[in-house]
Design a protein around this motif. Structure first.
Motif, PDB file in Angstrom:
ATOM      1  N   ALA A 184     -17.778 -14.141  20.957  1.00 30.90           N
ATOM      2  CA  ALA A 184     -17.352 -12.972  20.170  1.00 30.90           C
ATOM      3  C   ALA A 184     -18.315 -12.680  19.018  1.00 30.90           C
ATOM      4  CB  ALA A 184     -15.941 -13.183  19.638  1.00 30.90           C
ATOM      5  N   MET A 185     -18.731 -13.741  18.298  1.00 28.28           N
ATOM      6  CA  MET A 185     -19.580 -13.478  17.137  1.00 28.28           C
ATOM      7  C   MET A 185     -21.043 -13.259  17.523  1.00 28.28           C
ATOM      8  SD  MET A 185     -19.543 -17.179  15.215  1.00 28.28           S
ATOM      9  CE  MET A 185     -17.895 -17.789  15.507  1.00 28.28           C
ATOM     10  N   HIS A 186     -21.344 -13.375  18.819  1.00 20.08           N
ATOM     11  CA  HIS A 186     -22.709 -13.119  19.287  1.00 20.08           C
ATOM     12  C   HIS A 186     -22.827 -11.806  20.053  1.00 20.08           C
ATOM     13  CE1 HIS A 186     -24.651 -16.930  18.212  1.00 20.08           C
ATOM     14  NE2 HIS A 186     -23.425 -17.383  18.259  1.00 20.08           N
ATOM     15  N   ARG A 187     -21.751 -11.042  20.101  1.00 16.31           N
ATOM     16  CA  ARG A 187     -21.814  -9.773  20.818  1.00 16.31           C
ATOM     17  C   ARG A 187     -22.647  -8.768  20.030  1.00 16.31           C
ATOM     18  NH1 ARG A 187     -18.442  -9.314  25.419  1.00 16.31           N
ATOM     19  NH2 ARG A 187     -19.415  -7.284  25.437  1.00 16.31           N
ATOM     20  N   PRO A 247     -13.196  -8.319  18.660  1.00 17.27           N
ATOM     21  CA  PRO A 247     -12.920  -9.534  19.428  1.00 17.27           C
ATOM     22  C   PRO A 247     -12.508 -10.703  18.533  1.00 17.27           C
ATOM     23  CG  PRO A 247     -15.275  -8.979  19.483  1.00 17.27           C
ATOM     24  CD  PRO A 247     -14.578  -7.875  18.753  1.00 17.27           C
ATOM     25  N   VAL A 248     -11.567 -11.495  19.011  1.00 15.07           N
ATOM     26  CA  VAL A 248     -11.109 -12.674  18.268  1.00 15.07           C
ATOM     27  C   VAL A 248     -12.164 -13.772  18.401  1.00 15.07           C
ATOM     28  CG1 VAL A 248      -9.343 -14.480  18.166  1.00 15.07           C
ATOM     29  CG2 VAL A 248      -8.683 -12.113  18.640  1.00 15.07           C
ATOM     30  N   VAL A 249     -12.589 -14.337  17.283  1.00 15.56           N
ATOM     31  CA  VAL A 249     -13.592 -15.402  17.351  1.00 15.56           C
ATOM     32  C   VAL A 249     -12.912 -16.768  17.429  1.00 15.56           C
ATOM     33  CG1 VAL A 249     -15.390 -14.124  16.133  1.00 15.56           C
ATOM     34  CG2 VAL A 249     -13.801 -15.511  14.830  1.00 15.56           C
TER      35      VAL A 249
END
Lengths: 186, 310
Positions: A77-80, A90-92
């Motif tokens: 999620a945090m790399h999208r 998105p939920v990380v």
């Protein structure tokens, strides 16, 4: 919670629990065959179904080789690259990988391979932990329509789809529904 | 947890639900893990601009927000009171409009007036994060305190937290009171009656003026800094008197349960509200608070910043 469309008229069953079991068992065999140093392999699942699929493949590998291979979780999620362009944030979740990665082969595991963007994000995430010897990709379903130069190494089922269709994967442990893959009209 | 974050701003904990607070803490779990990676940076807020706008001086909070933004790949501009046009008579609203004209996506605001972040949040498309407004709230400090308690004790509900010191003027205390109560903790405020008036009982907390009665029962003690530089002489007689009555001395620390956590938002006055040996002791989680502050601020920037771009 996403609503399950039990009565969706245009739902086409693709895989039942037994077909999923056989596909993952075959993938486990292929992983063993392709990786002589099986102890260096890490199965890194993408939450949440990828994590469950990785767990099942690891269990099959144990059946075949009597070796407990390592598993991990790789959160994308945090790399999208599309925060702000999606309707939902998105939920990380925390990633978890055995370290160091340098000597290891990381196999990314996911349920459905589509555009390839999630896999690209997963590769970025893995690289932020270190530099693995190699990265491979295992998916339960490859539905085509890639937008990036990415191809899977292990495929449970190749499923030609149109853009208007939706591949629905259900696994007992993550969805509290019987194992199933279905193709639905949107 | 199945929850969707819907707020573009973080102004205080008073308006948040327990679910929202827990969701921030869970998101912070994921970001805390980023700090242990070889490459401590993720692209989540790449291309976004964060303005750190600190009308009151603060090094620690500003630096924490700045590093959090760097780890999310955002670009950061720092504006402090002395370098801003506020000293030239520009109004807060005009300053804000100028920031908006620069296409700032996130504004982190520290201001001496309570309500300043709310004022800007109502007028700006950008996310506004309250980094402390007057004696009102300091939500990220309370969130990192909650995170630290949850991490060390595995839960917050049912714990007894004592907040000790200069409560009356403390935004840290207020945000902590709201957060702790929402998550089911019991809260006792401790200090001289001038700094801890009985009115606080209306919030649902207990008030005590005798620290030695409270320490043996507490699971967490949060010591607030005595803001002696502000010289509010009318509120307490003197530093020596304060230490004698309310300082967490080595002797007094022996009253604590062995697993009681000692917290302090920093900067600590060694020898005033807390003895040096106690601050560095095994029960102290003061440096954990600093580390967790980074993770919590990454979570807040990701959630609020991410929403404001949708």
């Amino acid at each position: 919670m996403k609503q399950t469309k039990q009565n969706s008229a245009a739902a086409l069953p693709i895989m039942d629990a037994e077909a999923i079991r056989r596909a993952l068992r075959r993938i486990a065999h292929e992983i063993v065959e392709r990786n002589p140093q099986i102890t260096k392999v890490v199965l890194a699942g993408i939450p949440s179904r990828g994590v469950e699929i990785a767990r099942r493949i690891a269990a099959f590998i144990y059946e075949i080789e009597k070796i407990d291979i390592e598993t991990g979780v790789i959160d994308v999620a945090m790399h999208r690259d599309d925060v702000g362009r999606r309707p939902e944030l998105p939920v990380v979740r925390a990633s978890k990988l055995p370290l160091p990665l340098e000597e290891r082969t990381v196999i990314i595991v996911d349920d459905v391979l589509y555009t390839g963007r999630t896999v690209r994000a997963a590769m970025d995430a893995i690289n932020s932990f270190g530099r693995p010897a190699r990265i491979q990709l295992a998916v339960l379903v490859d539905r085509g329509h890639r937008e990036l130069p990415i191809r899977p190494d292990y495929v449970g089922k190749n499923l030609p789809t149109s853009g208007s269709e939706k591949v629905r994967v259900r696994l007992e442990q993550t969805d509290s529904e019987p194992d199933e893959v279905r193709l639905e009209q949107q | 947890m199945n929850m969707r974050w819907t707020r573009k701003d973080l102004l205080g904990l008073r308006e948040l639900s327990a679910d929202e607070i827990n969701f921030i803490l869970e998101t912070a779990d994921a970001f805390k893990q980023v700090g242990t990676r070889e490459i401590k940076k993720v692209p989540a807020l790449r291309g976004k601009t964060l303005v750190n706008f600190f009308v009151e001086p603060s090094t620690r909070t500003r630096t924490s927000f700045e590093l959090a933004a760097f780890r999310l790949s955002a670009d950061v501009i720092n504006i402090s009171a002395t370098t801003s046009s506020l000293t030239k008579g520009e109004t807060l609203k005009d300053t804000a409009r100028n920031l908006e004209a620069l296409h700032a996506d996130i504004l982190v605001l520290r201001h001496s007036s309570a309500g300043a972040p709310q004022f800007l949040a109502n007028r700006l498309k950008a996310s506004v994060i309250n980094a402390g407004d007057g004696a009102h709230e300091h939500p990220t400090q309370a969130l990192l305190d909650l995170y630290t308690i949850r991490e060390r004790r595995g839960k917050i509900a049912g714990l007894h937290a004592a907040i000790i010191g200069d409560i009356l003027f403390s935004r840290v205390a207020r945000s902590n009171i709201f957060g702790l109560l929402k998550l089911g903790a019991r809260v006792t405020l401790v200090g001289p009656s001038t700094l801890v008036p009985r009115e606080f009982e209306k919030l649902g907390v207990e008030v005590s003026h005798k620290i030695d009665d409270v320490l043996p029962k507490a699971d967490v003690v949060n010591l607030l800094r005595i803001q002696h530089e502000r010289q509010r002489r009318e509120y307490f007689p003197g530093i020596g008197e304060y230490i004698r009555l309310f300082g967490l001395t080595k002797e007094r620390a022996k009253l604590l349960k062995p697993d009681c956590l000692i917290m302090h938002p920093g900067p600590i006055n060694r020898g005033v509200e807390i003895d040096s040996d106690v601050a560095d002791g095994l029960q102290s989680v003061i440096l954990d608070q600093v580390t967790n502050g980074l993770a919590v601020r990454m979570a807040v920037l990701y959630l609020c910043g991410g929403i404001s771009m949708q």
